[in-house]
Enzyme design. Structure first.
Site, PDB file in Angstrom:
ATOM      1  N   HIS A   1      -1.483 -12.080  -2.571  1.00 54.24           N
ATOM      2  CA  HIS A   1      -1.254 -10.714  -3.044  1.00 54.24           C
ATOM      3  C   HIS A   1      -0.043 -10.698  -3.965  1.00 54.24           C
ATOM      4  CE1 HIS A   1      -0.941  -6.357  -3.128  1.00 54.24           C
ATOM      5  NE2 HIS A   1       0.357  -6.523  -2.950  1.00 54.24           N
TER       6      HIS A   1
ATOM      7  N   ASP B   1      -6.174   3.492   5.395  1.00 55.77           N
ATOM      8  CA  ASP B   1      -5.133   3.262   4.393  1.00 55.77           C
ATOM      9  C   ASP B   1      -5.405   4.082   3.135  1.00 55.77           C
ATOM     10  OD1 ASP B   1      -2.939   1.867   2.929  1.00 55.77           O
ATOM     11  OD2 ASP B   1      -4.635   1.099   1.787  1.00 55.77           O
TER      12      ASP B   1
ATOM     13  N   ARG C   1       0.054  10.323   0.754  1.00 54.15           N
ATOM     14  CA  ARG C   1       1.416   9.921   0.361  1.00 54.15           C
ATOM     15  C   ARG C   1       1.668  10.204  -1.107  1.00 54.15           C
ATOM     16  NH1 ARG C   1       1.387   3.924   1.452  1.00 54.15           N
ATOM     17  NH2 ARG C   1       3.418   4.007   0.456  1.00 54.15           N
TER      18      ARG C   1
ATOM     19  N   SER D   1       0.576  -0.647   4.103  1.00 55.90           N
ATOM     20  CA  SER D   1      -0.582  -0.400   3.246  1.00 55.90           C
ATOM     21  C   SER D   1      -1.121  -1.711   2.671  1.00 55.90           C
ATOM     22  CB  SER D   1      -0.192   0.558   2.117  1.00 55.90           C
ATOM     23  OG  SER D   1      -1.258   0.733   1.208  1.00 55.90           O
TER      24      SER D   1
ATOM     25  N   LYS E   1      -4.835  -4.227   4.302  1.00 52.87           N
ATOM     26  CA  LYS E   1      -5.989  -4.733   3.540  1.00 52.87           C
ATOM     27  C   LYS E   1      -6.072  -6.249   3.619  1.00 52.87           C
ATOM     28  CE  LYS E   1      -4.757  -2.277  -0.158  1.00 52.87           C
ATOM     29  NZ  LYS E   1      -3.893  -1.158   0.238  1.00 52.87           N
TER      30      LYS E   1
END
Length: 423
Positions: free
Chosen positions: A81, A160, A167, A182, A186
């Site tokens: 990520h 999420d 948010r 968050s 995932k």
């Protein structure tokens, strides 16, 4: 669980019980708890914070709110990520390297928003390539090719997505526990055993300072380890764009060049550093990463990956198959050494050209972008081209204005290191 008492608990800075947190959030997912109460809780959590245990519980609740993929039967399942940057096409290089080094690189990716690009947008510049797929297709490609990159599924961590939308409109986005949970929800739902995190730091990143990035990285690593995953984070610089290409088709070209061993040194440095960390997490020899690159195995894996997802594999050799708009040079107004290239301003230039989105769901032009001919440390003469702007007339003057602001010339330059820390 009483929602009002639950909200008051966090407003007063107290710690939640795991079962109450789960009941409150899953109640929201089932529309049993209204959004105004969840908004109140988000603000209380934003102001009072969540401790490491609460952050882990929140993450696991979101991860298990939908489908959780099982990659345990695949060899060395790894994921990666990035916290988002400008010119960040690292996944297109890391994925093939790892997949041709004995790993299964199975990744869910997003689309770009604001000044940062998205992996799915980049790949969609390849004719025919498709990121949408069923769970069965995702697993089949992971098993057969060892490399699959899919568009984020709404079935994965749906809580999420629902919380993030709230948010976004309640000024509660900029909270490290909420950001980290968050992202990691995932990653956990996607099923990889080992996860490498590329946390960007600098003007072109969401984390502007080393302290902010370090806190986010440590929080995400703690979540992953608490959930039984192997996790490593690298803090990498995003003061200047990564590589020379910024824009979807341009970045695919550059990634292919990197897989051929012709890519810019900064892109290869970050990609190899992340790949080596992933291999170490899986107990494999980190030297396999460079071998996969130098042998051509990573390039062949990328070609097979494109074809497996409907893309034209000829694009690996024939760049004319990738869209490219009209070219316009940005000329240096004086001589000097390039001291800095502001990644954020370059990202805004590509956004002005139509290569990014100001709102989710907007169409983008895959053929526009910026190619940086000069990077920090390069000497230029007056009238020499600093960059090439690929445009379709839309936003050209605005983009040129941003690029003039992005380039700073001086007498000398001191380029910063790329990989700043490992966590």
């Amino acid at each position: 669980m009483n929602p009002v008492a639950f909200i008051r608990e966090k407003r007063e800075g107290k710690k939640h019980r795991r079962e109450d947190l789960k009941a409150f959030l899953l109640g929201y997912l089932r529309d049993e708890v209204p959004d105004y109460q969840v908004s109140a809780w988000l603000m209380a959590a934003f102001l009072r914070g969540l401790d490491p245990e609460e952050t882990l519980w929140l993450t696991e609740t979101m991860a298990r709110s939908g489908k959780v993929l099982d990659l345990s039967g695949l060899p060395h399942p790894v994921d990666k990520h990035s916290s988002g940057g400008v010119g960040d096409k690292v996944s297109l290089v890391v994925g093939p390297i790892l997949a041709s080094s004995g790993c299964t690189f199975a990744k869910m990716s997003g689309r770009g928003l604001a000044h940062t690009g998205g992996t799915i947008d980049k790949l969609e510049s390849v004719p025919g390539w498709r990121g949408e797929m069923t769970e069965a297709e995702f697993l089949e490609r992971a098993r057969r090719v060892g490399l699959v990159i899919a568009a984020q599924s709404p079935d994965l961590a749906p809580l999420d997505g629902k919380l993030y939308a709230l948010r976004d409109v309640t000024a509660t986005v900029e909270s490290v526990p909420l950001i980290a949970s968050s992202i990691m929800s995932k990653k956990l739902a996607a099923g990889a055993r080992s996860i490498v995190l590329d946390v960007k730091v600098g003007r072109g990143a969401f984390m502007k300072t080393l302290e902010e990035a370090r806190l986010l990285a440590k929080t995400m690593v703690a979540i992953g380890q608490g959930a039984g995953r192997r996790v490593r984070a690298l803090l990498t610089s995003m003061e200047a764009p990564l590589g020379r290409a910024v824009g979807n088709a341009l970045e695919v070209r550059e990634a292919i060049g990197a897989l051929k061993g012709e890519g810019p040194g900064d892109l290869l440095e970050v990609a190899l550093a992340l790949a080596e960390e992933a291999l170490k997490l899986e107990g494999l020899d980190p030297a396999l990463a460079r071998k996969a690159l130098e042998s051509g195995a990573a390039l062949e894996k990328f070609r097979a990956f494109l074809e497996a997802q409907g893309g034209d594999p000829r694009a690996v050799e024939d760049f004319s198959l990738l869209p490219l708009a009209e070219e316009h040079p940005l000329l240096a107004e004086r001589e000097g050494v390039v001291r800095e290239v502001d990644a954020y301003k370059v990202g805004l230039a590509v956004l002005a050209l139509g290569g990014g989105r100001k709102r989710k769901g907007e169409p983008i032009d895959h053929g526009v972008g910026v190619y940086l001919l000069q990077k920090p440390g390069d000497r230029v003469e007056r009238g020499e081209a600093l960059a090439l702007v690929y445009h379709r007339r839309r936003g050209l003057e605005e983009a040129l204005g941003y690029l003039r602001e992005a380039y700073a010339l001086g007498e000398e330059a001191h380029p910063a290191p790329l990989v700043l820390e490992a966590i």
